[in-house]
Write a protein that holds these residues in place. Structure first.
Motif, PDB file in Angstrom:
ATOM      1  N   VAL A 110       0.752  -0.986   0.147  1.00  0.00           N
ATOM      2  CA  VAL A 110       0.024   0.105   0.022  1.00  0.00           C
ATOM      3  C   VAL A 110       0.762   1.074  -0.133  1.00  0.00           C
ATOM      4  O   VAL A 110       1.642   1.408   0.687  1.00  0.00           O
ATOM      5  CB  VAL A 110      -0.856   0.001   1.195  1.00  0.00           C
ATOM      6  CG1 VAL A 110      -1.743   1.114   1.084  1.00  0.00           C
ATOM      7  CG2 VAL A 110      -1.827  -1.188   1.336  1.00  0.00           C
ATOM      8  N   GLU A 111       0.938   1.920  -1.187  1.00  0.00           N
ATOM      9  CA  GLU A 111       1.730   2.975  -1.085  1.00  0.00           C
ATOM     10  C   GLU A 111       3.115   2.837  -0.984  1.00  0.00           C
ATOM     11  O   GLU A 111       3.783   3.450  -0.310  1.00  0.00           O
ATOM     12  CB  GLU A 111       1.115   4.351  -0.278  1.00  0.00           C
ATOM     13  CG  GLU A 111      -0.190   4.645  -0.637  1.00  0.00           C
ATOM     14  CD  GLU A 111      -0.796   5.849   0.297  1.00  0.00           C
ATOM     15  OE1 GLU A 111      -0.362   5.698   1.346  1.00  0.00           O
ATOM     16  OE2 GLU A 111      -1.643   6.733   0.102  1.00  0.00           O
ATOM     17  N   GLY A 112       3.650   1.829  -1.578  1.00  0.00           N
ATOM     18  CA  GLY A 112       5.235   1.250  -1.412  1.00  0.00           C
ATOM     19  C   GLY A 112       5.547   0.864  -0.136  1.00  0.00           C
ATOM     20  O   GLY A 112       6.511   0.229   0.075  1.00  0.00           O
ATOM     21  N   LYS A 158      -9.741   7.341   0.446  1.00  0.00           N
ATOM     22  CA  LYS A 158      -8.321   7.225  -0.068  1.00  0.00           C
ATOM     23  C   LYS A 158      -7.952   5.743  -0.361  1.00  0.00           C
ATOM     24  O   LYS A 158      -7.352   5.229  -1.045  1.00  0.00           O
ATOM     25  CB  LYS A 158      -7.330   7.913   1.009  1.00  0.00           C
ATOM     26  CG  LYS A 158      -6.033   8.004   0.572  1.00  0.00           C
ATOM     27  CD  LYS A 158      -5.100   8.440   1.623  1.00  0.00           C
ATOM     28  CE  LYS A 158      -3.629   8.630   1.033  1.00  0.00           C
ATOM     29  NZ  LYS A 158      -2.746   9.125   2.186  1.00  0.00           N
ATOM     30  N   TYR A 159      -8.300   4.755   0.680  1.00  0.00           N
ATOM     31  CA  TYR A 159      -8.045   3.320   0.544  1.00  0.00           C
ATOM     32  C   TYR A 159      -9.027   2.485   0.155  1.00  0.00           C
ATOM     33  O   TYR A 159      -8.649   1.226  -0.036  1.00  0.00           O
ATOM     34  CB  TYR A 159      -7.612   3.017   2.168  1.00  0.00           C
ATOM     35  CG  TYR A 159      -6.296   3.823   2.352  1.00  0.00           C
ATOM     36  CD1 TYR A 159      -5.062   3.621   2.085  1.00  0.00           C
ATOM     37  CD2 TYR A 159      -6.562   4.799   3.743  1.00  0.00           C
ATOM     38  CE1 TYR A 159      -4.097   4.186   2.528  1.00  0.00           C
ATOM     39  CE2 TYR A 159      -5.419   5.758   3.934  1.00  0.00           C
ATOM     40  CZ  TYR A 159      -4.026   5.246   3.444  1.00  0.00           C
ATOM     41  OH  TYR A 159      -3.004   5.945   3.899  1.00  0.00           O
ATOM     42  N   GLU A 163      -6.981  -5.229  -4.039  1.00  0.00           N
ATOM     43  CA  GLU A 163      -6.316  -6.152  -3.609  1.00  0.00           C
ATOM     44  C   GLU A 163      -7.148  -7.461  -3.077  1.00  0.00           C
ATOM     45  O   GLU A 163      -6.673  -8.735  -3.215  1.00  0.00           O
ATOM     46  CB  GLU A 163      -5.287  -5.765  -2.246  1.00  0.00           C
ATOM     47  CG  GLU A 163      -4.494  -4.986  -2.637  1.00  0.00           C
ATOM     48  CD  GLU A 163      -3.323  -5.299  -3.526  1.00  0.00           C
ATOM     49  OE1 GLU A 163      -3.268  -6.597  -3.215  1.00  0.00           O
ATOM     50  OE2 GLU A 163      -2.429  -4.741  -4.325  1.00  0.00           O
ATOM     51  N   THR A 164      -8.511  -7.206  -2.540  1.00  0.00           N
ATOM     52  CA  THR A 164      -9.421  -8.225  -2.243  1.00  0.00           C
ATOM     53  C   THR A 164      -9.888  -8.982  -3.518  1.00  0.00           C
ATOM     54  O   THR A 164      -9.650 -10.359  -3.346  1.00  0.00           O
ATOM     55  CB  THR A 164     -10.596  -7.769  -1.508  1.00  0.00           C
ATOM     56  OG1 THR A 164     -10.082  -6.858  -0.265  1.00  0.00           O
ATOM     57  CG2 THR A 164     -11.422  -8.825  -0.826  1.00  0.00           C
ATOM     58  N   PHE A 188      -8.962 -13.138  -3.676  1.00  0.00           N
ATOM     59  CA  PHE A 188      -9.714 -14.273  -3.962  1.00  0.00           C
ATOM     60  C   PHE A 188      -9.768 -14.913  -5.431  1.00  0.00           C
ATOM     61  O   PHE A 188     -10.345 -15.871  -5.405  1.00  0.00           O
ATOM     62  CB  PHE A 188     -11.110 -13.693  -3.649  1.00  0.00           C
ATOM     63  CG  PHE A 188     -11.391 -13.662  -2.248  1.00  0.00           C
ATOM     64  CD1 PHE A 188     -11.575 -15.023  -1.412  1.00  0.00           C
ATOM     65  CD2 PHE A 188     -11.537 -12.578  -1.739  1.00  0.00           C
ATOM     66  CE1 PHE A 188     -11.788 -14.785   0.010  1.00  0.00           C
ATOM     67  CE2 PHE A 188     -11.661 -12.559  -0.219  1.00  0.00           C
ATOM     68  CZ  PHE A 188     -11.898 -13.366   0.627  1.00  0.00           C
ATOM     69  N   ARG A 189      -9.076 -14.209  -6.368  1.00  0.00           N
ATOM     70  CA  ARG A 189      -8.952 -14.810  -7.637  1.00  0.00           C
ATOM     71  C   ARG A 189      -7.994 -16.092  -7.551  1.00  0.00           C
ATOM     72  O   ARG A 189      -8.294 -16.718  -8.110  1.00  0.00           O
ATOM     73  CB  ARG A 189      -8.639 -13.612  -8.499  1.00  0.00           C
ATOM     74  CG  ARG A 189      -8.887 -13.877  -9.900  1.00  0.00           C
ATOM     75  CD  ARG A 189      -8.797 -12.805 -10.980  1.00  0.00           C
ATOM     76  NE  ARG A 189      -9.191 -11.395 -10.708  1.00  0.00           N
ATOM     77  CZ  ARG A 189      -8.468 -10.400 -10.783  1.00  0.00           C
ATOM     78  NH1 ARG A 189      -6.901 -10.491 -10.670  1.00  0.00           N
ATOM     79  NH2 ARG A 189      -8.795  -9.309 -10.133  1.00  0.00           N
ATOM     80  N   ASN A 190      -7.078 -15.695  -6.649  1.00  0.00           N
ATOM     81  CA  ASN A 190      -6.087 -16.779  -6.779  1.00  0.00           C
ATOM     82  C   ASN A 190      -6.618 -18.062  -6.206  1.00  0.00           C
ATOM     83  O   ASN A 190      -6.006 -19.084  -5.972  1.00  0.00           O
ATOM     84  CB  ASN A 190      -4.769 -16.188  -5.878  1.00  0.00           C
ATOM     85  CG  ASN A 190      -4.236 -15.323  -6.554  1.00  0.00           C
ATOM     86  OD1 ASN A 190      -4.245 -15.411  -7.830  1.00  0.00           O
ATOM     87  ND2 ASN A 190      -3.484 -14.538  -5.864  1.00  0.00           N
ATOM     88  N   LEU A 191      -7.772 -18.072  -5.070  1.00  0.00           N
ATOM     89  CA  LEU A 191      -8.328 -19.135  -4.456  1.00  0.00           C
ATOM     90  C   LEU A 191      -9.367 -19.689  -5.331  1.00  0.00           C
ATOM     91  O   LEU A 191     -10.432 -19.438  -4.968  1.00  0.00           O
ATOM     92  CB  LEU A 191      -8.914 -18.546  -2.910  1.00  0.00           C
ATOM     93  CG  LEU A 191      -8.036 -17.844  -2.157  1.00  0.00           C
ATOM     94  CD1 LEU A 191      -8.719 -17.792  -0.789  1.00  0.00           C
ATOM     95  CD2 LEU A 191      -6.537 -18.695  -1.934  1.00  0.00           C
TER      96      LEU A 191
END
Lengths: 162, 158
Positions: free
Chosen positions: A67-69, A87-88, A95-96, A100-103
């Motif tokens: 997150v921001e480096g 902002k986040y 990222e979420t 979950f795409r990997n699972l």
């Protein structure tokens, strides 16, 4: 034996056959009802599935992300969202989704964040779900992260923001 | 009819009744047997118990913080991910074996390797063994770094 007695005995025999068939039918119905009323095979799997989902939620919160480096984890990112949501939130969505795409063994999922009983984020990617939750401290009190493991996937329909 | 003939006639008369009684008894036995479950298959439960022991045991593959006496079940310590440690923690038995693979790391270990190979070859045989697979998202602790991975578990039970 006289003729009358012979007829009477044949009649008794006939009724006994009828009675026997009736008993068989009653037995069959009784056992069928018993079979339908409760499962004859009981599964002991659900509790193990719950353990898996709880581990997935814990590991989701511990997973390191950039997150921001800076290297943070999802739990820290969620805490940042409670401070500055605008902002986040996009980083959180991206990222979420990536996580979950990997699972591929998870069919569908939802993540909901609640702060002081008020939902602040909800990402919906599945339906027919079971929920698992973790609580953590935040600047305004407590943050609740709810992970829903779902039976059906809804695909990428865009993040749902509250 | 003399007395002897009457007795013979009565005995003859009883034969159909005895056959009928046998049919009744056999029917009841058949009905009761067909509805009472006598086969109890606990192989899945046994497999999941083994999986939980592997994941939750402080002597298994999970990361264990000695200073606070805490096991982190979803975190795998790469230093603990080896067959010797696993077989020391859970004494190998004849009827159950497992293969654990870390997909991203490309690492694979066995619990009871010889038995695993034997039971795996009997998977599709009638009366043979059963395979139970499970996938779990884990974090792998490699030194101070945490890396995402998938733990694939294949347990075979006789």
């Amino acid at each position: 034996m006289n003729k009358k007695a012979f007829i009477a005995e044949a009649l008794v025999d006939f009724y006994s056959y009828i009675a026997f068939i009736l008993i068989i039918i009653v037995f069959f119905l009784l056992f069928s009802i018993q079979k339908c009323s409760g499962p004859s095979e009981r599964e002991i799997i659900s509790s193990f599935e719950e353990n898996n989902a709880e581990i997935i939620l814990l590991n989701y919160l511990r997973t390191p992300i950039l997150v921001e480096g800076k290297e943070l984890n999802f739990a820290e990112l969620i805490t940042l969202i409670s401070i500055d949501k605008e902002k986040y939130k996009n980083i959180f969505y991206q990222e979420t989704e990536k996580f979950f795409r990997n699972l591929d063994f998870i069919k569908g999922w939802q993540i909901k964040i609640i702060e002081e009983k008020k939902p602040i984020l909800h990402v919906i990617r599945g339906s027919d779900c079971k929920e698992y939750e973790e609580t953590m401290p935040s600047s305004k009190g407590t943050l609740k992260v709810i992970f829903y493991e779902c039976e059906k996937s809804l695909g990428a329909i865009g993040p749902t923001s509250l | 009819m003399n007395k002897k003939a009457i007795i013979s006639f009565n005995v003859m008369n009883f034969i159909p009744k005895i056959i009928f009684l046998v049919v009744v008894v056999l029917s009841i036995v058949f009905i009761v047997k067909s509805f009472v479950v006598t086969d109890i298959d606990i192989r899945s439960a046994e497999a999941y118990v083994l999986i939980n022991r592997i994941i939750y045991s402080p002597y298994g593959i999970a990361y264990y913080d000695k200073s606070i006496d805490r096991v982190y079940p979803g975190i795998i310590d790469l230093a603990n991910f080896n067959t010797q440690r696993l077989e020391k923690a859970i004494v190998p038995v004849e009827h159950i074996a497992a293969k654990l693979s870390l997909v991203n790391q490309g690492k694979r270990i066995f619990y009871n390797e010889g038995t695993y190979n034997n039971l795996y070859s009997m998977l599709n045989v009638e009366g043979g063994s059963k395979e139970i697979t499970n996938e779990l998202y884990v974090l792998v602790k490699d030194g101070d770094k945490l890396k995402s991975d998938i733990l694939h578990m294949s347990v075979v039970v006789k």
